[in-house]
Design an enzyme around this catalytic site. Structure first.
Site, PDB file in Angstrom:
ATOM      1  N   ALA A  54       0.827  -1.201   0.000  1.00  0.00           N
ATOM      2  CA  ALA A  54       0.000   0.000   0.000  1.00  0.00           C
ATOM      3  C   ALA A  54       0.864   1.255   0.000  1.00  0.00           C
ATOM      4  O   ALA A  54       0.367   2.351   0.207  1.00  0.00           O
ATOM      5  CB  ALA A  54      -0.910  -0.013   1.220  1.00  0.00           C
ATOM      6  N   SER A  55       2.174   1.094  -0.240  1.00  0.00           N
ATOM      7  CA  SER A  55       3.059   2.253  -0.159  1.00  0.00           C
ATOM      8  C   SER A  55       3.272   2.872  -1.536  1.00  0.00           C
ATOM      9  O   SER A  55       3.147   2.191  -2.552  1.00  0.00           O
ATOM     10  CB  SER A  55       4.392   1.796   0.448  1.00  0.00           C
ATOM     11  N   CYS A  56       3.560   4.179  -1.579  1.00  0.00           N
ATOM     12  CA  CYS A  56       3.808   4.872  -2.848  1.00  0.00           C
ATOM     13  C   CYS A  56       5.283   4.831  -3.219  1.00  0.00           C
ATOM     14  O   CYS A  56       5.668   5.241  -4.301  1.00  0.00           O
ATOM     15  CB  CYS A  56       3.349   6.318  -2.783  1.00  0.00           C
ATOM     16  N   VAL A  57       6.139   4.428  -2.295  1.00  0.00           N
ATOM     17  CA  VAL A  57       7.557   4.296  -2.607  1.00  0.00           C
ATOM     18  C   VAL A  57       7.976   2.851  -2.357  1.00  0.00           C
ATOM     19  O   VAL A  57       8.999   2.414  -2.589  1.00  0.00           O
ATOM     20  CB  VAL A  57       8.454   5.268  -1.805  1.00  0.00           C
TER      21      VAL A  57
END
Lengths: 168, 103
Positions: free
Chosen positions: B100-103
């Site tokens: 669920a992370s953007c990085v």
């Protein structure tokens, strides 16, 4: 009967960054890194003040503006007075705080971020016109900068179905 | 939700193919899952999968940066192990939820 809409999947993004504040540069870096992580080809093009993000001397010292930034708030949510933002050292302090918060979210410093993007196959370019204007050469830029190119060369790389040009 | 047959067992998976319950994971299942994407899992792949499972169980929010600093593989290596989806594919084969992370 409902109409079936056929979508063309995104295959390539060309991301242009023309500003050198923390938020402008990171928006471009996060979008480029996010693209390569999804298997989308990404090319990042830095121009004008955005060149700070790839200039060795400045890349890890980016600031966010504490003057004329109405969305900037004090811890707790009170508006950040522009006059306070103009005091010496305040901008550096606020910027350092922002970077610390980003580090806690696993968002790396600019040089490490460029490292991550190129490790995934992303490419970094500098704008020739702006580099000439600011008297910068390849030696001033990070080793991750693949080339200094003209706008015509940028468009030449932007071909192909499923390509988008994004100006942050 | 959907069901898929992996290693001779009916397993509950999400629409994107991630395991609903990480406890259903086995090595054989990971091998079959990766094969669907044309990836042959090596010992190095399994080192990454086991690292992800361990960190997930410990409640860590995972990112490619963390995996790159794990000492198992650098980020470039992670991309070559899981082409086109360094964190998504590895999480899928590790039997943990979609990152669920953007990085």
């Amino acid at each position: 009967m409902s109409e079936v809409i056929k979508e063309t999947p995104l295959k390539k993004v060309m991301i242009i960054c023309a500003k050198g504040t923390v938020e402008d540069v990171y928006a471009a870096l996060i979008m480029a890194n996010g693209a390569v992580m999804e298997g989308i080809e990404a090319k990042l093009f830095f121009t004008f003040f955005g060149l700070d993000a790839i200039t060795k001397k400045y890349m890890n010292k980016l600031h966010t503006s504490t003057v004329g930034n109405p969305a900037l708030r004090m811890p707790g949510g009170l508006p950040f007075p522009t006059l306070l933002g103009a005091l010496p050292g305040v901008e550096a302090g606020v910027s350092a705080m922002m970077k610390k918060q980003m580090d806690e979210m696993d968002v790396p410093p600019v040089d490490e971020f460029l490292d991550m993007i190129t490790a995934g196959g992303g490419e970094i370019y500098a704008c020739k016109l702006a580099a000439d204007m600011f008297k910068l050469t390849k030696d001033d830029f990070s080793e991750h900068v693949k080339d200094i190119i003209t706008v015509g060369e940028l468009y030449a790389m932007s071909g192909g179905e499923g390509t988008q040009i994004i100006f942050t | 939700m959907a069901q898929k047959n992996y290693a001779g067992k009916q397993i509950e998976v999400t629409e994107e193919g991630y395991l609903v319950s990480p406890d259903d994971w086995t090595k054989e299942l990971a091998v079959e899952m990766a094969k669907e994407d044309g990836i042959e899992l090596s010992d190095k792949h399994f080192e990454v999968l086991e690292y992800l499972r361990k960190e997930y169980a410990a409640g860590t929010a995972l990112s490619i940066r963390k995996v790159g600093k794990s000492g198992i593989v650098d980020i470039k290596g992670l991309y070559s192990l899981f082409p086109g989806g360094p964190l998504k594919l590895s999480s899928k084969y590790a039997g943990i939820p979609k990152p669920a992370s953007c990085v």
